[in-house]
Design a protein around this motif. Structure first.
Motif, PDB file in Angstrom:
ATOM      1  N   TRP A  37      97.502 -24.123  83.585  1.00 51.76           N
ATOM      2  CA  TRP A  37      97.636 -25.652  84.046  1.00 51.76           C
ATOM      3  C   TRP A  37      97.237 -26.411  82.767  1.00 51.76           C
ATOM      4  O   TRP A  37      97.672 -27.777  82.673  1.00 51.76           O
ATOM      5  N   ALA A  38      96.475 -26.194  81.883  1.00 53.70           N
ATOM      6  CA  ALA A  38      96.031 -26.716  80.713  1.00 53.70           C
ATOM      7  C   ALA A  38      97.113 -26.847  79.644  1.00 53.70           C
ATOM      8  O   ALA A  38      97.036 -27.530  78.389  1.00 53.70           O
ATOM      9  N   VAL A  39      98.141 -25.900  79.747  1.00 49.50           N
ATOM     10  CA  VAL A  39      99.159 -25.746  78.890  1.00 49.50           C
ATOM     11  C   VAL A  39     100.587 -26.410  79.408  1.00 49.50           C
ATOM     12  O   VAL A  39     101.094 -27.083  78.602  1.00 49.50           O
ATOM     13  N   ALA A  40     100.884 -25.699  80.352  1.00 49.22           N
ATOM     14  CA  ALA A  40     102.210 -25.718  81.105  1.00 49.22           C
ATOM     15  C   ALA A  40     102.779 -27.246  81.226  1.00 49.22           C
ATOM     16  O   ALA A  40     103.794 -27.458  80.889  1.00 49.22           O
ATOM     17  N   PRO A  41     102.140 -28.108  81.321  1.00 54.33           N
ATOM     18  CA  PRO A  41     102.897 -29.509  81.546  1.00 54.33           C
ATOM     19  C   PRO A  41     102.890 -30.287  80.494  1.00 54.33           C
ATOM     20  O   PRO A  41     103.454 -31.333  80.348  1.00 54.33           O
ATOM     21  N   TYR A  42     102.314 -29.732  79.334  1.00 46.92           N
ATOM     22  CA  TYR A  42     102.585 -30.468  78.073  1.00 46.92           C
ATOM     23  C   TYR A  42     103.310 -29.531  77.014  1.00 46.92           C
ATOM     24  O   TYR A  42     103.542 -29.992  75.863  1.00 46.92           O
TER      25      TYR A  42
END
Length: 545
Positions: free
Chosen positions: A135-140
């Motif tokens: 989640w810390a990577v996927a949106p960005y």
């Protein structure tokens, strides 16, 4: 020995023949701030060639969970990079849980895509904290990930670890013990509920002030514990780097989730799933009768992961399965749904009455409220629920319900089976002398023999000046209990509990307004629970045909 272990894992999880692989250890991944993280690459034997890559970022070591998942996927033909997060198991920097994962993950993703063995296509996998690193990577990520397998996890931090505003003390103490000691005693051993650890944990969570409980727990200060208790009053501000719930669903990769009705991340994970599905993302979720990391869930997690990666990374065939698959407890059946919440669920109010009854009729008149006194020196104890270690799930609540600091309301015996499937909520009209206090609400299944087994619950911490308080001092507490899939059998009764604590699952309220980290001692709190025509306290249950 390793080959034998892998065959046993495959047999335990229900996998057939495997493929050969090689493991390259201790690859150095440089980050933009100069820190170097270590990673292991699982790949097919022979010359390197560009292939899609599965990325897993873990704080639990590359020879524990990392090697299990890395080798499992490699034996299914996937190329996998397993990385130790900052400050763990040889990686540089200091481990500050949740706070560095976005920048570190994006740096790692860019490095992976720049390697000759990666063709640019990357998916991420892993449960719990490892899922949060996704989640810390996927949106960005730009370009985006090909897919995610985010199991027993959530996009943000505060709603799980400060539920209703009350610090989730016991689960955090369990996790801090593992994180604080895992590199000395082993990542797996850190989670074992040994008698010695159980006694040490009990002493730690009952000690005051809480800011020093980490030393009692692990033998040394733990920065994460200090962060957790020091920022209990305004957690969202401090944990902003760990909050990724503002994602654009339409830009997210396909996401597969597995969780359990007794998992501490369940509430937030279903919020994430609903946002993904309504926002147009491809999403699937399976909910079983499991706790966090339950052995019964491992096969489902493994098979969903292999299938999802096969579809979205290797171009496998899509199937026609429903987006939602849930297990209805005590009906002993799985059911498929098109979405969450279940469209056929019918929200139904069950009202608390002045005689201790619970039913569909709205109260009339102005009977006196139910009263109890909460004492921080003897807080109402925890019984079961979504805990990281046993005793968890369902337990008999009768001993707690017999206490003077708990009020109960019980319905009549059911004439037929009642299936509850969907969101559960409560509206409680409460009055305390100072406006300070915690409100713990629990729904139970009472059997013909009198056993009272918990189904779902929620906590809410009252904070003066933040609550909707009427001129008579009454506060309307609107609570979202954990969703459920549960059959209450004919002849059983529904029961609602209301108390001022569930300790040490949640940190006790000192009753003085002092900060969680530094509070010592405390003051009693007098409660009134109103249930009259002007204050119709009730729960809302999802009746499912």
């Amino acid at each position: 020995m390793a080959a034998l272990t892998e065959r046993l894992v495959d047999r335990r999880l229900g996998f057939g023949a495997d493929e050969p692989y090689v493991r390259e250890r201790d690859l150095r991944v440089p980050l933009s701030d100069g820190v170097v993280l270590l990673a292991d690459l699982y790949r097919a034997p022979g010359p390197l060639r560009p292939r899609p890559t599965v990325l897993m970022r873990t704080p639990y070591g590359r020879d524990g969970l990392g090697s299990i998942i890395g080798s499992l996927l490699a034996r299914r033909g996937f190329q996998v990079l397993v990385q130790s997060t900052r400050g763990t198991f040889g990686s540089g920097g200091q481990f500050r849980p949740f706070l560095h994962e976005s920048s570190d993950g994006l740096d790692t993703l860019a490095w992976v895509r720049g390697q000759s063995w990666c063709d640019g296509r990357v998916s991420m996998v892993g449960p719990s904290y490892v899922g949060h690193t996704q989640w810390a990577v996927a949106p960005y990520a730009d370009p985006g990930l090909c897919s995610m397998n985010a199991d027993i996890t959530a996009s943000e931090f505060t709603s799980t670890f400060y539920p209703g505003g009350a610090p989730g003390l016991l689960n955090l103490a369990t996790w801090v013990n593992q994180i604080g000691r895992q590199e000395r005693i082993g990542a797996v051993t850190g989670f074992l509920a040994t008698p010695v650890f159980s006694r040490r944990k009990r002493r730690a969570v009952t000690s005051q002030p809480l800011q020093a409980a980490d030393v009692a727990l692990t033998g040394a200060p733990v920065v994460f514990w200090r962060d957790f208790v020091e920022h209990a009053e305004q957690p969202r501000e401090f944990w902003a780097p760990a909050e990724h719930d503002g994602f654009d669903a339409a830009a997210m990769p396909p996401v597969c989730m597995v969780t359990g009705w007794w998992d501490l991340f369940l509430d937030r994970q279903l919020v994430d799933f609903t946002a993904l599905q309504r926002g147009g993302a491809t999403a699937r979720i399976t909910i079983g009768p499991w706790t966090h990391g339950d052995r019964g869930s491992l096969s489902t997690i493994a098979h969903e992961m292999v299938h999802w990666l096969g579809v979205h990374l290797h171009g496998g065939e899509h199937d026609e399965r429903a987006p939602v698959r849930v297990y209805v407890q005590h009906a002993d059946r799985w059911t498929d749904l098109p979405c969450w919440p279940p469209p056929e669920a019918r929200p139904t109010e069950w009202y608390l009455d002045a005689d201790g009854g619970l039913g569909p009729d709205r109260p009339a008149g102005t009977p006196p409220p139910s009263r109890f006194v909460y004492d921080p020196a003897d807080p109402t104890p925890t019984v079961g629920g979504p805990m990281l270690q046993p005793p968890s799930k369902q337990l008999d609540n009768r001993a707690v319900e017999a206490r003077d600091d708990v009020c109960v309301w019980t319905g009549p015996p059911l004439e037929s089976d009642l299936d509850l499937l969907g969101p559960v909520s409560a509206v409680v009209y409460v009055r305390t002398g100072t406006g300070i206090g915690d409100v713990f609400v629990r729904l139970c299944d009472v059997g013909p023999d009198g056993t009272s087994m918990n189904i779902t619950d929620a906590m809410h911490r009252l904070v003066p000046d933040r609550e909707a308080t009427a001129p008579d001092g009454t506060t309307v507490v609107r609570m979202t209990l954990s969703p459920t899939g549960y059959r209450v059998r004919a002849g059983h009764r529904l029961r609602v509990q209301v108390a001022g604590a569930a300790f040490p699952r949640f940190a006790r309220n000192p009753g003085t307004g002092e900060r969680t980290a530094t509070a010592v001692g405390g003051e009693r709190i007098s409660y009134e629970i109103l249930h009259d025509s002007e204050h119709p306290s009730h729960v809302v249950l999802p009746h499912h045909p």
